[in-house]
Design a protein around this motif. Structure first.
Motif, PDB file in Angstrom:
ATOM      1  N   GLN A  56       2.384   1.858  -3.372  1.00 25.59           N
ATOM      2  CA  GLN A  56       1.343   2.236  -4.342  1.00 25.59           C
ATOM      3  C   GLN A  56       1.225   3.833  -4.026  1.00 25.59           C
ATOM      4  O   GLN A  56       1.172   4.535  -5.052  1.00 25.59           O
ATOM      5  CB  GLN A  56       0.219   1.668  -4.366  1.00 25.59           C
ATOM      6  CG  GLN A  56      -0.927   2.120  -5.146  1.00 25.59           C
ATOM      7  CD  GLN A  56      -0.464   2.005  -6.539  1.00 25.59           C
ATOM      8  OE1 GLN A  56       0.377   0.778  -6.869  1.00 25.59           O
ATOM      9  NE2 GLN A  56      -0.936   2.732  -7.472  1.00 25.59           N
ATOM     10  N   LYS A  57       1.243   4.263  -2.767  1.00 30.73           N
ATOM     11  CA  LYS A  57       1.020   5.558  -2.325  1.00 30.73           C
ATOM     12  C   LYS A  57       2.299   6.410  -2.743  1.00 30.73           C
ATOM     13  O   LYS A  57       2.122   7.658  -3.371  1.00 30.73           O
ATOM     14  CB  LYS A  57       0.900   5.837  -1.049  1.00 30.73           C
ATOM     15  CG  LYS A  57       0.438   7.209  -0.337  1.00 30.73           C
ATOM     16  CD  LYS A  57       0.619   7.034   1.218  1.00 30.73           C
ATOM     17  CE  LYS A  57       0.662   8.339   1.851  1.00 30.73           C
ATOM     18  NZ  LYS A  57       0.426   8.391   3.214  1.00 30.73           N
ATOM     19  N   ALA A  58       3.602   5.931  -2.607  1.00 34.77           N
ATOM     20  CA  ALA A  58       4.598   6.635  -2.984  1.00 34.77           C
ATOM     21  C   ALA A  58       4.683   6.848  -4.501  1.00 34.77           C
ATOM     22  O   ALA A  58       5.013   7.805  -5.106  1.00 34.77           O
ATOM     23  CB  ALA A  58       5.892   5.700  -2.323  1.00 34.77           C
ATOM     24  N   THR A  59       4.372   5.748  -5.210  1.00 33.39           N
ATOM     25  CA  THR A  59       4.111   5.884  -6.561  1.00 33.39           C
ATOM     26  C   THR A  59       3.251   6.834  -7.305  1.00 33.39           C
ATOM     27  O   THR A  59       3.768   7.810  -7.900  1.00 33.39           O
ATOM     28  CB  THR A  59       4.289   4.396  -7.421  1.00 33.39           C
ATOM     29  OG1 THR A  59       5.113   3.540  -6.732  1.00 33.39           O
ATOM     30  CG2 THR A  59       4.240   4.431  -8.852  1.00 33.39           C
ATOM     31  N   GLU A  60       2.125   6.740  -6.729  1.00 42.12           N
ATOM     32  CA  GLU A  60       1.205   7.687  -6.966  1.00 42.12           C
ATOM     33  C   GLU A  60       1.452   9.269  -6.659  1.00 42.12           C
ATOM     34  O   GLU A  60       1.329  10.276  -7.483  1.00 42.12           O
ATOM     35  CB  GLU A  60      -0.271   7.371  -6.420  1.00 42.12           C
ATOM     36  CG  GLU A  60      -0.946   6.321  -6.925  1.00 42.12           C
ATOM     37  CD  GLU A  60      -2.068   5.682  -6.152  1.00 42.12           C
ATOM     38  OE1 GLU A  60      -2.406   6.618  -5.083  1.00 42.12           O
ATOM     39  OE2 GLU A  60      -2.702   4.623  -6.423  1.00 42.12           O
ATOM     40  N   GLU A  61       2.443   9.325  -5.535  1.00 42.34           N
ATOM     41  CA  GLU A  61       2.712  10.655  -4.873  1.00 42.34           C
ATOM     42  C   GLU A  61       3.960  11.090  -5.594  1.00 42.34           C
ATOM     43  O   GLU A  61       4.524  12.224  -5.364  1.00 42.34           O
ATOM     44  CB  GLU A  61       2.667  10.834  -3.401  1.00 42.34           C
ATOM     45  CG  GLU A  61       1.209  10.640  -3.121  1.00 42.34           C
ATOM     46  CD  GLU A  61       1.387  10.707  -1.479  1.00 42.34           C
ATOM     47  OE1 GLU A  61       2.482  10.670  -0.891  1.00 42.34           O
ATOM     48  OE2 GLU A  61       0.342  10.628  -1.010  1.00 42.34           O
TER      49      GLU A  61
ATOM     50  N   GLU B 267       7.476   8.887   6.579  1.00 44.84           N
ATOM     51  CA  GLU B 267       7.643   9.059   5.160  1.00 44.84           C
ATOM     52  C   GLU B 267       8.712   8.306   4.407  1.00 44.84           C
ATOM     53  O   GLU B 267       8.889   8.275   3.366  1.00 44.84           O
ATOM     54  CB  GLU B 267       7.989  10.570   5.064  1.00 44.84           C
ATOM     55  CG  GLU B 267       6.464  11.476   5.325  1.00 44.84           C
ATOM     56  CD  GLU B 267       6.798  12.790   5.164  1.00 44.84           C
ATOM     57  OE1 GLU B 267       7.447  13.451   4.251  1.00 44.84           O
ATOM     58  OE2 GLU B 267       6.009  13.816   5.784  1.00 44.84           O
TER      59      GLU B 267
ATOM     60  N   ARG C 132       9.541   5.340  -2.556  1.00 46.22           N
ATOM     61  CA  ARG C 132       9.156   4.096  -3.463  1.00 46.22           C
ATOM     62  C   ARG C 132      10.409   3.208  -3.402  1.00 46.22           C
ATOM     63  O   ARG C 132      10.352   2.026  -3.476  1.00 46.22           O
ATOM     64  CB  ARG C 132       9.082   4.635  -4.984  1.00 46.22           C
ATOM     65  CG  ARG C 132       8.468   3.267  -5.711  1.00 46.22           C
ATOM     66  CD  ARG C 132       8.457   4.008  -7.281  1.00 46.22           C
ATOM     67  NE  ARG C 132       9.313   3.845  -8.034  1.00 46.22           N
ATOM     68  CZ  ARG C 132       9.849   4.880  -8.865  1.00 46.22           C
ATOM     69  NH1 ARG C 132       9.114   6.061  -8.935  1.00 46.22           N
ATOM     70  NH2 ARG C 132      10.832   4.707  -9.520  1.00 46.22           N
TER      71      ARG C 132
ATOM     72  N   ARG D 233       0.959  -1.272  -0.202  1.00 41.98           N
ATOM     73  CA  ARG D 233       0.144   0.012  -0.056  1.00 41.98           C
ATOM     74  C   ARG D 233       0.823   1.275   0.125  1.00 41.98           C
ATOM     75  O   ARG D 233       0.696   2.100  -0.778  1.00 41.98           O
ATOM     76  CB  ARG D 233      -0.940  -0.241   1.421  1.00 41.98           C
ATOM     77  CG  ARG D 233      -2.277  -0.746   0.977  1.00 41.98           C
ATOM     78  CD  ARG D 233      -3.243  -0.493   2.240  1.00 41.98           C
ATOM     79  NE  ARG D 233      -2.606  -0.414   3.656  1.00 41.98           N
ATOM     80  CZ  ARG D 233      -2.542  -1.675   4.240  1.00 41.98           C
ATOM     81  NH1 ARG D 233      -3.051  -2.529   3.928  1.00 41.98           N
ATOM     82  NH2 ARG D 233      -2.111  -1.667   5.650  1.00 41.98           N
ATOM     83  N   GLU D 234       2.064   1.101   0.988  1.00 40.56           N
ATOM     84  CA  GLU D 234       2.714   2.392   0.902  1.00 40.56           C
ATOM     85  C   GLU D 234       3.412   2.591  -0.359  1.00 40.56           C
ATOM     86  O   GLU D 234       3.897   3.842  -0.847  1.00 40.56           O
ATOM     87  CB  GLU D 234       3.653   2.475   2.084  1.00 40.56           C
ATOM     88  CG  GLU D 234       3.021   2.417   3.423  1.00 40.56           C
ATOM     89  CD  GLU D 234       2.206   3.814   3.610  1.00 40.56           C
ATOM     90  OE1 GLU D 234       2.772   5.032   3.271  1.00 40.56           O
ATOM     91  OE2 GLU D 234       1.174   3.819   4.085  1.00 40.56           O
TER      92      GLU D 234
ATOM     93  N   TRP E  25      10.490   1.285  -0.012  1.00 38.99           N
ATOM     94  CA  TRP E  25       9.383   0.207  -0.001  1.00 38.99           C
ATOM     95  C   TRP E  25       9.890  -0.980  -0.831  1.00 38.99           C
ATOM     96  O   TRP E  25       9.851  -1.963  -0.423  1.00 38.99           O
ATOM     97  CB  TRP E  25       8.127   0.995  -0.234  1.00 38.99           C
ATOM     98  CG  TRP E  25       7.768   1.667   1.113  1.00 38.99           C
ATOM     99  CD1 TRP E  25       7.496   2.996   1.084  1.00 38.99           C
ATOM    100  CD2 TRP E  25       7.569   0.935   2.308  1.00 38.99           C
ATOM    101  NE1 TRP E  25       6.974   3.505   2.181  1.00 38.99           N
ATOM    102  CE2 TRP E  25       7.013   2.360   3.236  1.00 38.99           C
ATOM    103  CE3 TRP E  25       7.252   0.114   2.994  1.00 38.99           C
ATOM    104  CZ2 TRP E  25       6.574   2.205   4.392  1.00 38.99           C
ATOM    105  CZ3 TRP E  25       6.996  -0.152   4.199  1.00 38.99           C
ATOM    106  CH2 TRP E  25       6.611   0.857   4.827  1.00 38.99           C
TER     107      TRP E  25
END
Length: 168
Positions: free
Chosen positions: A44-49, A153, A55, A41-42, A58
């Protein structure tokens, strides 16, 4: 909670922590599926942001070292990319990245382990650069000094993963 057989409750409590700390606790408690789900999940979040370093971290935690190395290079961190490529078995590329980061002792060892005597000898003749001087020349390396302040973060791999091999 885990010892009492209340794993779901334990996961719910830990997930409320900053992600990296939660991941480490889940891992320690052998709640591997929950830890992996959190990491994914993290990631995916780092990739999107578009948080490249997050990224990369993780990806390292998920043992996707080849992709982590690519992300570290994208983040202008050949020193970290080198560690990931070494773990992935890409010793020559790891050596080149260590050389780019001016970590010549590490580069020399990696060239030796890769069976590249010519580059090992070439790097052996280069003047050594202190870690402080490398940080001055490569500003992105200074980010490691602040990682602990922002664990939620900026997770990082275990300390042994970022140190050069002790092989001789």
């Amino acid at each position: 909670l885990v010892q009492a057989g209340r794993k779901q409750e334990a996961v719910a409590v830990l997930i409320a922590l900053p992600p990296f700390k939660a991941y480490k606790f889940l891992e320690r408690l052998k709640l591997d599926e929950a830890a992996k789900a959190l990491a994914e999940r993290e990631l995916q979040k780092a990739t999107e942001e578009k948080k490249i370093a997050a990224r990369a971290r993780w990806l390292e935690l998920l043992d996707d070292n080849a992709r982590a190395a690519e992300a570290w290079m994208e983040a202008s961190r050949p020193d970290r990319a080198s560690v990931c490529n070494e773990k992935a078995g890409n010793l020559r590329l790891a050596a080149e990245q260590s050389e780019a980061a001016q970590d010549f002792d590490r580069a020399q060892d990696l060239y030796r382990r890769a069976g590249d005597a010519a580059n090992m000898e070439r790097v052996a003749a280069l003047p050594r650069v202190s870690l402080e001087e490398r940080k001055q020349r490569h500003p992105a390396m200074r980010d490691d000094e602040h990682e602990h302040e922002h664990d939620e973060e900026h997770p990082h791999p275990p300390a042994e993963a970022s140190e050069p091999s002790a092989e001789t």
